[in-house]
Design a protein around this motif. Structure first.
Motif, PDB file in Angstrom:
ATOM      1  N   SER A   1      35.466  31.246  51.528  1.00 17.59           N
ATOM      2  CA  SER A   1      36.933  31.098  51.534  1.00 17.59           C
ATOM      3  C   SER A   1      37.339  29.793  50.871  1.00 17.59           C
ATOM      4  N   LEU A   2      38.532  29.817  50.340  1.00 14.98           N
ATOM      5  CA  LEU A   2      39.076  28.613  49.689  1.00 14.98           C
ATOM      6  C   LEU A   2      39.135  27.480  50.715  1.00 14.98           C
ATOM      7  N   GLY A   3      38.618  26.321  50.366  1.00 13.44           N
ATOM      8  CA  GLY A   3      38.681  25.194  51.297  1.00 13.44           C
ATOM      9  C   GLY A   3      37.389  24.992  52.067  1.00 13.44           C
ATOM     10  N   THR A   4      36.498  25.997  52.072  1.00 10.80           N
ATOM     11  CA  THR A   4      35.225  25.840  52.783  1.00 10.80           C
ATOM     12  C   THR A   4      34.347  24.819  52.063  1.00 10.80           C
ATOM     13  N   LEU A   5      34.361  24.898  50.743  1.00 17.70           N
ATOM     14  CA  LEU A   5      33.570  23.973  49.911  1.00 17.70           C
ATOM     15  C   LEU A   5      34.541  23.105  49.102  1.00 17.70           C
ATOM     16  N   PRO A   6      34.070  22.014  48.481  1.00 14.54           N
ATOM     17  CA  PRO A   6      34.978  21.174  47.694  1.00 14.54           C
ATOM     18  C   PRO A   6      35.736  21.994  46.641  1.00 14.54           C
ATOM     19  N   PRO A   7      36.961  21.559  46.273  1.00 12.18           N
ATOM     20  CA  PRO A   7      37.743  22.298  45.282  1.00 12.18           C
ATOM     21  C   PRO A   7      36.934  22.543  44.007  1.00 12.18           C
ATOM     22  N   HIS A   8      37.059  23.726  43.459  1.00  9.83           N
ATOM     23  CA  HIS A   8      36.287  24.065  42.263  1.00  9.83           C
ATOM     24  C   HIS A   8      36.948  25.245  41.575  1.00  9.83           C
ATOM     25  N   VAL A   9      36.792  25.315  40.272  1.00  2.00           N
ATOM     26  CA  VAL A   9      37.319  26.456  39.540  1.00  2.00           C
ATOM     27  C   VAL A   9      36.585  27.735  39.989  1.00  2.00           C
ATOM     28  N   TYR A  10      35.337  27.583  40.443  1.00  4.24           N
ATOM     29  CA  TYR A  10      34.586  28.733  40.962  1.00  4.24           C
ATOM     30  C   TYR A  10      35.245  29.288  42.229  1.00  4.24           C
ATOM     31  N   ALA A  11      35.789  28.399  43.044  1.00  6.51           N
ATOM     32  CA  ALA A  11      36.418  28.842  44.296  1.00  6.51           C
ATOM     33  C   ALA A  11      37.637  29.703  43.989  1.00  6.51           C
ATOM     34  N   ILE A  12      38.380  29.336  42.938  1.00  9.50           N
ATOM     35  CA  ILE A  12      39.552  30.117  42.535  1.00  9.50           C
ATOM     36  C   ILE A  12      39.098  31.490  42.028  1.00  9.50           C
ATOM     37  N   ALA A  13      38.023  31.464  41.218  1.00 11.86           N
ATOM     38  CA  ALA A  13      37.494  32.727  40.682  1.00 11.86           C
ATOM     39  C   ALA A  13      37.056  33.626  41.830  1.00 11.86           C
ATOM     40  N   ASP A  14      36.385  33.030  42.804  1.00 14.16           N
ATOM     41  CA  ASP A  14      35.878  33.844  43.897  1.00 14.16           C
ATOM     42  C   ASP A  14      36.999  34.385  44.775  1.00 14.16           C
ATOM     43  N   LYS A  15      38.026  33.563  44.976  1.00 10.45           N
ATOM     44  CA  LYS A  15      39.185  34.020  45.770  1.00 10.45           C
ATOM     45  C   LYS A  15      39.826  35.223  45.067  1.00 10.45           C
ATOM     46  N   GLY A  16      39.969  35.125  43.754  1.00 12.44           N
ATOM     47  CA  GLY A  16      40.528  36.245  42.993  1.00 12.44           C
ATOM     48  C   GLY A  16      39.693  37.497  43.207  1.00 12.44           C
ATOM     49  N   TYR A  17      38.390  37.321  43.149  1.00 11.89           N
ATOM     50  CA  TYR A  17      37.494  38.471  43.289  1.00 11.89           C
ATOM     51  C   TYR A  17      37.591  39.078  44.689  1.00 11.89           C
ATOM     52  N   ARG A  18      37.544  38.202  45.704  1.00 10.04           N
ATOM     53  CA  ARG A  18      37.568  38.714  47.081  1.00 10.04           C
ATOM     54  C   ARG A  18      38.900  39.392  47.392  1.00 10.04           C
ATOM     55  N   ASP A  19      39.998  38.792  46.916  1.00  9.81           N
ATOM     56  CA  ASP A  19      41.315  39.409  47.154  1.00  9.81           C
ATOM     57  C   ASP A  19      41.397  40.775  46.483  1.00  9.81           C
TER      58      ASP A  19
END
Ligand SMILES: Nc1ncnc2c1ncn2[C@@H]1O[C@H](COP(=O)(O)OP(=O)(O)OP(=O)(O)O)[C@@H](O)[C@H]1O
Length: 673
Positions: free
Chosen positions: A119-137
């Protein structure tokens, strides 16, 4: 704001300075900066911002700041940047500060795997986190997603887009992997034909793109689709002294095998009018420099050596590009055809003209010194040299009076008219080649069983320069549309949600920009329509067009004459030379001198007939479906085409859920406190 309070006060070079309030006047606040005791800076109330209690404590999300304002936000980014943390959230928005060097361990395979499913915020901010949030949503809500990457030139938009693309294809690709490889490989190709060295960015994308990554029922990548917008055409014929034309031209001069170089009559960039007025140096590494033959080097290269960039190498990148074309399924003959088109553009550029002295009808002829270039261009185009000569120095029109109405007549062109017709032909050929490359990429990444997609929009942010022309007008119009979308989708919807859940959150105020969009696109009195109307007149004139814009929109809050600008440079522009638009991001003064020309995508009939007669199959193919305009009206509206493209883009964005916007800021925006 009380006396003694710690605040940020505006500063000319540092952005903001930290200090303490020492005096509160009727209109201004006096602040004593901590780094210059005994001095004071005066500022308006609304430009002084409360500071955080701890000066050196940063947070991963700007929303966690006690006081969230322009100054604390910038300071937070700065503090994080100093510790190599280039990414920071502002809720769902990711801000990336371009580091201009490889931050260790930031994009390793381990790092990529770590962000998967988190989830967003679990790990340090990263462009990967945004990509993964998009994918999971997308997976959970079963709705397509989009990521809008925005920022000024050099901010790092394209690099971020590539990281997202790589993340999604590598983490969520199918096991076969071929499509994923082709999606990723589309980038070097798009960059070869659509990127150029500018003063702001060695690898500047001179077009906008929307990349859709399509997923099947099992949520695995199964294809893609690329839409592109507004390739900068003026660059094909001329560049400023420190800038270059599109990379492919230099890569062919530097890295093509000798036999290809001979067949296409290539050599050093000095040989070509479309290259030799800009920077003619190549990007090389120490190794690739050694492979460069003397006859491929320009005078400037011999004097000043190579340009260096971590990701660019003109010698190597010719082969990279060639391989990427091969992976699209192009045979060596297909690839040769593509390079031939590029060479046609170069040789056409060398066809110079001079006034005819022995002819009473007037008009110009091909300069004696350009006969060889004319021959080469004709050979590569696959037409007779004389046919090319005729097409360049005259234009075919239909007679409207005298003789038989409707019969074709040939009108000789003056030197400057022939030059601009030649340039229009070169620009048209190159931009159609670019369209073709995108079509070929799309063919190689089909998405037959797509269920949802993640769209990545990589498009220039709001632009304003000393002089702004039609290109800035189009890109700023696009940004107005995106801003409106952002207001509607993020701000309005968020507010509705707060109300629904009974949260007592202060109402967010934003300026509605619908009136600005209306000024540009409304039927008949909007700027685009007025421009098209002017272009349809027998003799379109920039000053008449400009006055029409002012006269039809006299009372419009968003429009004014340049002489009412706060800036001196704008005040020198006459009413009939430009207009000022108050955009959401600031006022921009547009110089209208070239609007009519730049808005016209039509080639005159003799050039279109020339292409139809050509023996070059690819050249004919890329012009298939193009309109031939033989009447007096020789006009195809580029503005209308762009507007239609934007309608499609906005529809696509609206069909997607939860837009994440990675807003990127370059290093230069970072202030020092
Ligand atoms: N995350 C990053 N890490 C390291 N270097 C980066 C990163 N992002 C960008 N850069 C560097 O900055 C340069 C410019 O970035 P990029 O081309 O992505 O900018 P852009 O915003 O797309 O600009 P333009 O609008 O001109 O195309 C890159 O060539 C690269 O050298």
């Amino acid at each position: 704001m009380d006396g003694g309070k710690k605040v940020w006060v505006p500063h000319a070079t540092d952005g903001f300075k930290l200090g303490r309030i020492v005096d509160i006047g009727a209109e201004l606040i006096s602040v004593e900066p901590f780094d210059a005791p005994g001095t004071t800076i005066n500022a308006a109330y609304d430009r002084c911002f409360p500071a955080e209690e701890y000066d050196n404590k940063d947070c991963e999300d700007n929303c966690s700041l006690m006081y969230l304002n322009e100054a604390t936000l910038l300071n937070n980014l700065r503090l994080r940047y100093m510790k190599n943390n280039i990414y920071t959230y502002t809720a769902n928005i990711l801000i990336a500060v371009n580091p201009y060097y490889d931050v260790p361990e930031l994009y390793t395979t381990e790092c990529r795997k770590k962000y998967s499913g988190k989830s967003l915020g679990t790990l340090p901010p990263h462009v990967y986190a945004i990509a993964d949030k998009g994918y999971r949503d997308m997976k959970v809500m079963k709705v397509s997603q989009s990521v809008i990457v925005s920022g000024e030139s050099g901010a790092g938009k394209t690099e971020s887009t590539k990281y997202i693309l790589k993340y999604l294809t590598e983490n969520y690709g199918s096991h076969a992997g071929a499509i994923e490889q082709r999606i990723v490989e589309s980038n070097p190709l798009l960059e070869a034909f659509g990127n150029a060295k500018t003063v702001r960015n060695n690898n500047s994308s001179r077009f906008g793109k929307f990349i859709e990554i399509h997923f099947d029922g099992k949520n695995a990548v199964n294809g893609g689709f690329i839409s592109h917008y507004l390739l900068e055409k003026s660059r094909i014929c001329v560049q400023s002294k420190d800038e270059r034309n599109y990379h492919i031209f230099y890569r062919m001069c530097a890295g093509s095998p000798d036999d290809l170089k001979e067949k296409l009559f290539l050599g050093s960039p000095d040989m070509f009018h479309y290259l030799n007025r800009g920077c003619t140096q190549y990007f090389c590494t120490k190794d690739s420099e050694k492979k460069l033959n003397q006859n491929r080097k320009s005078q400037q290269y011999l004097k000043s050596g190579s340009l260096h960039d971590t990701i660019l190498d003109d010698v190597r990148d010719f082969s990279v590009c060639d391989l990427a074309l091969e992976h699209l399924g192009m045979s060596s003959q297909d690839r040769f055809s593509v390079y031939t088109i590029v060479a046609i553009v170069l040789h056409l550029g060398n066809v110079a003209f001079e006034e005819k002295h022995d002819d009473t009808k007037g008009g110009c002829c091909v300069a004696a010194s350009a006969e060889k270039s004319l021959q080469i261009a004709a050979t590569l185009i696959g037409v007779d040299k004389e046919e090319l000569r005729e097409a360049l120095v005259s234009r075919v029109m239909q007679a409207t009076r005298g003789g038989v109405k409707g019969t074709a007549i040939k009108v000789p062109l003056k030197t400057y008219e022939a030059q601009s017709a030649r340039d229009a032909l070169a620009k048209s050929i190159y931009s159609k080649l670019f369209d073709y490359i995108v079509v070929r990429i799309n063919k190689a990444i089909p998405f037959s069983s797509s269920v949802n997609f993640i769209g990545l929009l990589d498009i220039a942010g709001f632009e304003y320069f000393q002089e702004n022309s039609f290109e800035q007008f189009c890109i700023n119009y696009c940004n107005e549309k995106l801003q409106q979308f952002f207001n509607e989708r993020i701000l309005k919807e968020e507010q509705i949600l707060y109300d629904k859940e009974g949260l007592n959150v202060k109402k967010i105020q934003w300026t509605d920009n619908a009136d600005c969009i209306e000024l540009i696109e409304i039927k008949s009195s909007g700027i685009f329509d007025l421009l098209d109307e002017e272009s349809k007149l027998p003799t379109p004139k920039p000053d008449h067009f400009t006055m029409e814009v002012h006269n039809h929109n006299k009372q419009h809050f968003r429009l004014s004459v340049p002489r009412k600008s706060k800036l001196k440079s704008h005040r020198d522009v006459r009413d009939d030379e430009g207009f000022l638009i108050k955009h959401f991001a600031g006022a921009v003064c547009y110089h209208t001198g070239q609007f009519i020309e730049k808005n016209n995508d039509a080639l005159h009939a003799s050039l279109m007939f020339l292409i139809q007669d050509s023996q070059n199959t690819l050249l004919k193919q890329i012009f298939e479906g193009s309109q031939v305009t033989t009447g007096k009206l020789n006009f195809i509206s580029l503005g209308s085409k762009f507007r239609a493209q934007l309608v499609l883009l906005m529809e696509k964005l609206k069909s997607t859920e939860h837009v994440r916007r990675a807003q990127l800021e370059p290093g230069s925006k970072i202030m020092t406190a």
